[in-house]
Design a protein around this motif. Structure first.
Motif, mmCIF file in Angstrom:
data_model
loop_
_atom_site.group_PDB
_atom_site.id
_atom_site.type_symbol
_atom_site.label_atom_id
_atom_site.label_comp_id
_atom_site.label_asym_id
_atom_site.label_seq_id
_atom_site.Cartn_x
_atom_site.Cartn_y
_atom_site.Cartn_z
ATOM 1 N N VAL A 61 0.781 -0.613 0.020
ATOM 2 C CA VAL A 61 0.079 -0.217 0.413
ATOM 3 C C VAL A 61 0.974 1.264 0.033
ATOM 4 O O VAL A 61 1.940 0.928 0.590
ATOM 5 C CB VAL A 61 -0.762 0.170 1.550
ATOM 6 N N GLU A 62 0.586 2.354 -0.957
ATOM 7 C CA GLU A 62 1.238 3.662 -0.996
ATOM 8 C C GLU A 62 0.492 4.771 -1.166
ATOM 9 O O GLU A 62 -1.096 4.752 -1.177
ATOM 10 C CB GLU A 62 2.261 3.666 -1.981
ATOM 11 N N VAL A 63 0.319 5.305 0.340
ATOM 12 C CA VAL A 63 -0.268 6.323 0.322
ATOM 13 C C VAL A 63 0.971 7.629 0.453
ATOM 14 O O VAL A 63 1.556 7.960 1.414
ATOM 15 C CB VAL A 63 -0.569 6.710 2.003
ATOM 16 N N LYS A 64 -0.029 8.745 -0.498
ATOM 17 C CA LYS A 64 0.842 10.060 -0.675
ATOM 18 C C LYS A 64 -0.206 10.837 0.585
ATOM 19 O O LYS A 64 -1.048 10.839 -0.320
ATOM 20 C CB LYS A 64 1.028 9.954 -2.084
ATOM 21 N N VAL A 65 1.091 12.002 0.922
ATOM 22 C CA VAL A 65 0.304 13.069 1.554
ATOM 23 C C VAL A 65 1.041 14.247 1.433
ATOM 24 O O VAL A 65 1.912 14.337 0.712
ATOM 25 C CB VAL A 65 0.507 12.967 2.931
ATOM 26 N N PRO A 66 0.070 15.598 1.666
ATOM 27 C CA PRO A 66 0.539 16.665 1.781
ATOM 28 C C PRO A 66 1.608 17.495 2.082
ATOM 29 O O PRO A 66 1.977 16.371 3.183
ATOM 30 C CB PRO A 66 -0.570 17.755 1.857
ATOM 31 N N PRO A 67 3.061 17.819 1.525
ATOM 32 C CA PRO A 67 3.655 17.907 3.719
ATOM 33 C C PRO A 67 3.539 19.352 4.321
ATOM 34 O O PRO A 67 4.313 18.774 5.445
ATOM 35 C CB PRO A 67 5.076 18.404 2.415
ATOM 36 N N THR A 68 2.599 19.440 4.250
ATOM 37 C CA THR A 68 2.163 19.843 5.503
ATOM 38 C C THR A 68 1.057 19.081 6.665
ATOM 39 O O THR A 68 1.071 19.633 7.437
ATOM 40 C CB THR A 68 1.089 20.874 5.041
ATOM 41 N N TRP A 69 1.124 18.064 6.133
ATOM 42 C CA TRP A 69 0.585 17.111 7.250
ATOM 43 C C TRP A 69 1.802 16.075 8.466
ATOM 44 O O TRP A 69 2.637 16.122 7.892
ATOM 45 C CB TRP A 69 -0.146 15.576 6.668
ATOM 46 N N ARG A 70 0.421 16.231 9.824
ATOM 47 C CA ARG A 70 2.416 15.014 10.324
ATOM 48 C C ARG A 70 1.401 13.961 10.252
ATOM 49 O O ARG A 70 0.307 13.305 10.806
ATOM 50 C CB ARG A 70 1.915 15.980 11.689
ATOM 51 N N VAL A 71 2.328 13.709 10.487
ATOM 52 C CA VAL A 71 2.023 12.024 10.228
ATOM 53 C C VAL A 71 2.596 11.034 11.514
ATOM 54 O O VAL A 71 3.353 11.177 11.636
ATOM 55 C CB VAL A 71 2.294 10.941 8.636
#
Length: 221
Positions: A170-180
């Motif tokens: 599974v690959e999830v791409k998120v914005p750089p402004t999110w804290r993961v």
């Protein structure tokens, strides 16, 4: 203090218990045949893995449920309660799983979905949303792959995603402004968090729970 996840503690306790029993047998403290014990009860390990996965990612319940069902089936066979040839029922079960995968992965695909739920079995899926109030979802990949693009989405405070990967990815791409924040249960698998910490305080947070069994997950910005 770094506290271990309850599921990891449980699995560790089970392994220690098995080791203690083996040691007591070797020291003749108890009289048991370790070979017979393992031959009769080894499916409990499969059931335990399924239960641990279900506790870790309850929202992605389909994969763990399949593992538990397989473990129960083998246990009934080793205890001579059930006399059924595995290969005779394997292909109908595979058809059922493919059907469930179709129902789950070919649901609503609006670009504004607040949640993303996808299950794939033997193939792949690509999902994307631009929702400004993304809430999370569940992703199950069994011998297949899922790609999720959240780069144009946004979160109000916090969202959660449950990932189950069995011989899949599974690959999830998120914005750089999110804290993961990623946590979970790796069993001959794992996850790779390639995101960077946002500069601003109060950044929206994405919580990712992963169970990876001979599979993997990648989250990146």
């Amino acid at each position: 203090m770094d506290r271990r996840p309850p599921v990891q503690v449980f699995l560790g306790a089970v392994i220690v218990a098995i080791g203690v029993i083996a040691l007591l047998i070797q020291l003749d403290v108890i009289t048991l045949s370790l070979g017979d014990l393992i031959a009769d009860w080894w499916p409990l390990i499969v059931i335990g893995v399924g239960l641990a996965a279900l506790v870790t990612v309850p929202r992605a319940w389909l994969g763990p449920t399949v593992i538990i069902a397989v473990g129960v089936f083998f246990l009934l066979q080793t205890l001579d309660i059930l006399d059924v040839n595995l290969w005779e029922i394997l292909w109908p079960v595979a058809i059922i799983l493919v059907g469930l995968s179709l129902i789950t992965s070919f649901g609503t695909r609006s670009g504004e979905d607040d949640t993303i739920n996808s299950t794939v079995f033997w193939w792949g899926s690509q999902r994307k949303t631009r929702s400004r109030q993304f809430k999370g979802g569940s992703l199950t990949a069994i011998m297949g792959g899922i790609e999720v693009d959240l780069r144009e989405a946004d979160i109000v405070d916090r969202a959660e995603i449950a990932i189950f990967a069995l011989w899949g990815g599974v690959e999830v791409k998120v914005p750089p402004t999110w804290r993961v924040r990623v946590s979970g249960l790796p069993l001959l698998g794992g996850w790779d968090d390639k995101t960077s910490l946002p500069i601003q305080d109060g950044a929206p947070e994405l919580i990712v729970h992963v169970t990876a069994i001979m599979g993997g997950a990648e989250i990146k910005s």
